[in-house]
Design an enzyme around this catalytic site. Structure first.
Site, short mmCIF file in Angstrom:
data_model
loop_
_atom_site.label_atom_id
_atom_site.label_comp_id
_atom_site.label_asym_id
_atom_site.label_seq_id
_atom_site.Cartn_x
_atom_site.Cartn_y
_atom_site.Cartn_z
N ARG A 42 0.84 -1.20 0.00
CA ARG A 42 0.00 0.00 0.00
C ARG A 42 0.87 1.25 0.00
NH1 ARG A 42 -2.34 -1.45 5.56
NH2 ARG A 42 -0.08 -1.51 5.69
N LYS A 144 5.74 -17.68 8.44
CA LYS A 144 5.23 -17.98 9.77
C LYS A 144 4.78 -16.69 10.44
CE LYS A 144 7.83 -18.10 13.47
NZ LYS A 144 8.50 -16.90 14.02
N HIS A 174 12.00 -21.02 8.28
CA HIS A 174 13.31 -20.77 7.67
C HIS A 174 14.41 -21.64 8.28
CE1 HIS A 174 13.96 -17.94 11.03
NE2 HIS A 174 15.24 -18.04 10.76
N LYS A 178 18.24 -23.90 6.60
CA LYS A 178 19.63 -23.80 7.06
C LYS A 178 20.36 -25.09 6.67
CE LYS A 178 18.40 -20.84 10.99
NZ LYS A 178 19.12 -19.58 11.01
N GLU A 212 19.16 -17.04 22.03
CA GLU A 212 19.36 -15.79 21.28
C GLU A 212 19.87 -14.72 22.22
OE1 GLU A 212 16.52 -15.02 17.86
OE2 GLU A 212 15.19 -15.67 19.45
N ASP A 232 6.25 -18.17 18.96
CA ASP A 232 7.23 -17.58 18.05
C ASP A 232 8.34 -18.57 17.68
OD1 ASP A 232 8.36 -15.28 16.67
OD2 ASP A 232 9.92 -15.26 18.23
N HIS A 237 10.18 -23.50 14.93
CA HIS A 237 11.60 -23.82 14.69
C HIS A 237 12.09 -25.00 15.55
CE1 HIS A 237 11.40 -20.20 12.47
NE2 HIS A 237 11.68 -19.35 13.44
N LYS A 330 15.23 -15.39 24.76
CA LYS A 330 15.84 -14.16 24.24
C LYS A 330 16.65 -13.52 25.36
CE LYS A 330 12.60 -13.36 20.55
NZ LYS A 330 13.38 -13.94 19.44
P1 NDP Z 1 6.16 -5.94 8.58
O1 NDP Z 1 5.40 -5.54 9.80
O2 NDP Z 1 7.42 -5.21 8.26
O3 NDP Z 1 5.10 -5.85 7.39
C1 NDP Z 1 5.41 -6.09 6.02
C2 NDP Z 1 4.58 -5.19 5.15
O4 NDP Z 1 3.23 -5.63 5.18
C3 NDP Z 1 4.53 -3.75 5.59
O5 NDP Z 1 5.66 -3.05 5.11
C4 NDP Z 1 3.23 -3.27 4.98
O6 NDP Z 1 3.48 -2.80 3.67
C5 NDP Z 1 2.40 -4.53 4.85
N1 NDP Z 1 1.20 -4.57 5.72
C6 NDP Z 1 -0.05 -4.95 5.37
N2 NDP Z 1 -0.90 -4.90 6.37
C7 NDP Z 1 -0.21 -4.50 7.43
C8 NDP Z 1 -0.54 -4.27 8.78
N3 NDP Z 1 -1.79 -4.47 9.24
N4 NDP Z 1 0.43 -3.86 9.61
C9 NDP Z 1 1.69 -3.67 9.16
N5 NDP Z 1 2.04 -3.87 7.86
C10 NDP Z 1 1.12 -4.28 7.02
O7 NDP Z 1 6.39 -7.49 8.66
P2 NDP Z 1 7.74 -8.32 8.47
O8 NDP Z 1 8.36 -7.95 7.18
O9 NDP Z 1 8.54 -8.23 9.70
O10 NDP Z 1 7.17 -9.81 8.42
C11 NDP Z 1 6.41 -10.27 7.33
C12 NDP Z 1 5.97 -11.70 7.61
O11 NDP Z 1 7.12 -12.50 7.79
C13 NDP Z 1 5.15 -11.84 8.90
O12 NDP Z 1 4.21 -12.87 8.70
C14 NDP Z 1 6.19 -12.25 9.91
O13 NDP Z 1 5.62 -13.00 10.95
C15 NDP Z 1 7.10 -13.12 9.07
N6 NDP Z 1 8.48 -13.20 9.57
C16 NDP Z 1 9.23 -12.07 9.72
C17 NDP Z 1 10.53 -12.16 10.17
C18 NDP Z 1 11.40 -10.95 10.27
O14 NDP Z 1 12.58 -11.12 10.59
N7 NDP Z 1 10.89 -9.75 10.02
C19 NDP Z 1 11.14 -13.48 10.52
C20 NDP Z 1 10.26 -14.59 10.29
C21 NDP Z 1 8.98 -14.44 9.84
P3 NDP Z 1 2.55 -1.68 3.01
O15 NDP Z 1 2.29 -0.65 4.06
O16 NDP Z 1 3.37 -1.19 1.85
O17 NDP Z 1 1.32 -2.38 2.57
C1 BG6 Z 2 12.00 -15.81 13.83
C2 BG6 Z 2 11.44 -15.35 15.15
O1 BG6 Z 2 11.13 -16.72 13.22
O2 BG6 Z 2 13.26 -16.45 14.08
C3 BG6 Z 2 12.39 -14.41 15.84
O3 BG6 Z 2 10.20 -14.68 14.90
C4 BG6 Z 2 13.77 -15.06 15.99
O4 BG6 Z 2 11.90 -14.03 17.12
C5 BG6 Z 2 14.24 -15.61 14.65
O5 BG6 Z 2 14.66 -14.07 16.47
C6 BG6 Z 2 15.51 -16.42 14.84
O6 BG6 Z 2 16.01 -16.80 13.59
P1 BG6 Z 2 17.57 -17.07 13.38
O7 BG6 Z 2 17.67 -17.55 11.97
O8 BG6 Z 2 18.26 -15.76 13.64
O9 BG6 Z 2 17.97 -18.10 14.40
#
Ligand code: NDP
Ligand code: BG6
Length: 471
Positions: A42, A144, A174, A178, A212, A232, A237, A330
């Protein structure tokens, strides 16, 4: 791999920036890779804004600006949507790019968005597939968490299966990408040495630790709402590591056979005994770190756990009576993931001069990250007049032999592109994993504080010998 388009939902997000864009770049370096990426969000972005964002993400991953720019200009496009269930701009852009670049119509819809958006995206992509058959296949990748309990996972699976066949669905964990996690299978089933010992006759206990050093800085609100370490880390994992360590040899080395064996382990495992669980939450530490409830977005009375230790019992012929401890936290002193297999002591102690119980059990440590490798402890006679026994180690380090390992996401993206589901979670597996922790999700268990930088709740866990990693 065949030419294709990635539809990257949530392209402006944290995961895309830290992991997916660098992994897509790495994937593009393979000779046979030819693909485009439509970032979707968006955010008020166009192609150029997305490319600028990606170049910065690649720079953080150590990729030179010139190479990153060339790749971004050739590969990355952006489709802005008003909402994640209104995807017409995406499909129009996809069709146009397929025409322009001669892509055969294969599409990977990657949901890197918060779980609250999943049903909207799945429905919109599914209905488009039904209404407008394009050439080529469509695959769905889901990040996830996959649901937050058994019921929500079942509902999500039902929605997915309304539109997609299970062979089109790739649920990411993920950890499965690994290298060292995959190597567990080779270690167990490619060596005649260990498998005969891998059972209740010879194994005393198995400990799985994912420690962690980071806290939840920057994502505390999300972490707290999502509900802590069990949801989480443990349900996904650690449970994946557990099933790979405990499963029977698969009949063949393919996705179906391997996932079947993993599901069998989950179904043979008794629901968690609440007496054999310990939960904790980090408080401030000596190092000046603030406690969990001081993070922005966390209520001061939050009872979310940042540490969990859970004992699992597998009720099958191989493992009956052998405890598997899954432990994660953590703000522990260091980042370390390892599986420790403690073998039974010899049945008779011959070396009396060394004291009646002086022998240490043989311990195999499988180190998954960092410093990936193995270490096997064994007993030797120290050269002296008596019979002093000393524990020494055989060890192997990945790094020393193979150098840098590929990132998990690069491996997983390539597998999705090639349709290989071995390293992805099956629908039944996701549900069986939630079923295992059901009693725990509903229970009100005591929450023990621990200091940031310590190894977890001080009085030690009921499930491990103590709360430090197994030495
Ligand atoms: P973000 O909170 O950064 O959201 C990703 C994008 O989703 C935002 O930039 C936004 O883009 C869009 N979006 C749509 N609806 C919403 C909302 N209600 N609130 C916030 N953002 C929204 O998420 P992550 O990138 O951290 O994670 C994405 C997915 O990956 C999740 O399911 C998370 O659980 C999973 N994940 C993330 C990890 C990480 O390290 N970040 C690790 C493992 C899994 P826009 O505004 O352009 O629409
Ligand atoms: C993510 C969890 O799935 O895995 C995080 O949401 C966690 O809380 C991460 O820190 C750990 O991944 P890695 O690859 O750094 O061990």
């Amino acid at each position: 791999m065949e030419p294709l388009l990635f539809l990257l939902f949530g392209a402006s997000g944290d995961l895309a920036k830290k992991k997916l864009l660098p992994a897509l770049y790495d994937l593009a370096q393979h000779q046979d890779a030819r693909f485009g990426v439509i970032g979707i969000g968006r955010s008020d972005w166009d192609d150029d804004a997305f490319r600028e964002h990606a170049i910065e993400a690649l720079a953080n991953a150590g990729i030179a600006k010139k190479k990153a720019t060339a790749w971004a200009e050739e590969t990355l496009f952006f489709a802005e949507v008003d909402a994640y269930d209104q995807l017409e701009p995406v499909f129009e852009r996809a069709a146009a790019l397929e025409d322009e670049h001669g892509y055969p119509g294969h599409r990977i819809a990657y949901l890197a968005t918060p779980p609250s958006t999943f049903s909207g995206v799945i429905t919109a992509v599914g209905e488009h597939e039904e209404a407008e058959e394009h050439e080529g296949w469509t695959r769905l990748v889901l990040e996830k968490p996959f649901g937050h309990d058994l019921e929500s996972a079942q509902a999500l699976n039902a929605l997915i299966h309304r539109y997609f066949d299970e062979t089109q669905v790739f649920r990411i964990d993920h950890y499965l990408g690994k290298e060292t996690v995959q190597n567990l299978l080779v270690f167990r089933f490619g060596n005649a040495l260990f498998e005969p010992l891998w059972n209740r006759e010879h194994v005393e206990r198995v400990d799985i630790l994912v420690a962690e050093s980071v806290g939840v800085e920057g994502r505390a609100g999300y972490y707290d709402q999502q509900g802590g370490a069990i949801r989480d880390m443990v349900q996904n994992h650690l449970t994946q590591l557990f099933t790979l360590a405990a499963m029977e040899p698969p009949a063949t080395f393919d996705a179906e056979a391997i996932r079947h064996e993993k599901i069998k382990v989950l179904r043979s495992t008794a629901p968690v005994n609440l007496q054999r669980v310990r939960l904790g939450q980090y408080g401030p530490g000596d190092n000046g770190n603030e406690g969990y409830t001081a993070h922005e977005g966390v209520p001061p009375d939050s009872d979310t756990e940042t540490y969990a230790a859970v004992e699992l019992c597998v009720n099958n012929w191989r493992w009956q009576g052998v405890p598997f401890t899954l432990r994660t936290g953590k703000r522990l002193p260091e980042r370390m993931t390892e599986i420790t297999v403690q073998f039974r002591c010899p049945p008779v102690t011959l070396f009396r001069s060394a004291g009646p119980c002086s022998l240490s059990p043989n311990v195999l440590r499988i180190r998954l990250q960092p410093h990936e490798g193995f270490e096997l402890g064994f007993e030797v006679k120290a050269p002296d007049n008596g019979f002093t026994v000393s524990t020494q180690h055989l060890s192997f380090s990945y790094d020393e032999v193979f150098g840098k390992l590929p990132d998990a996401y690069e491996t997983l993206l390539r597998d999705v592109a090639e349709g290989d589901q071995t390293l992805f979670v099956h629908a039944d597996e996701a549900e069986a994993a939630w079923a295992l922790y059901g009693p725990l999700l509903d229970a009100q268990l005591p929450l023990d504080p621990y200091a940031s930088g310590s190894w977890g709740p001080g009085a030690s866990t009921p499930v491990a010998a103590d709360s430090t990693p197994v030495a």
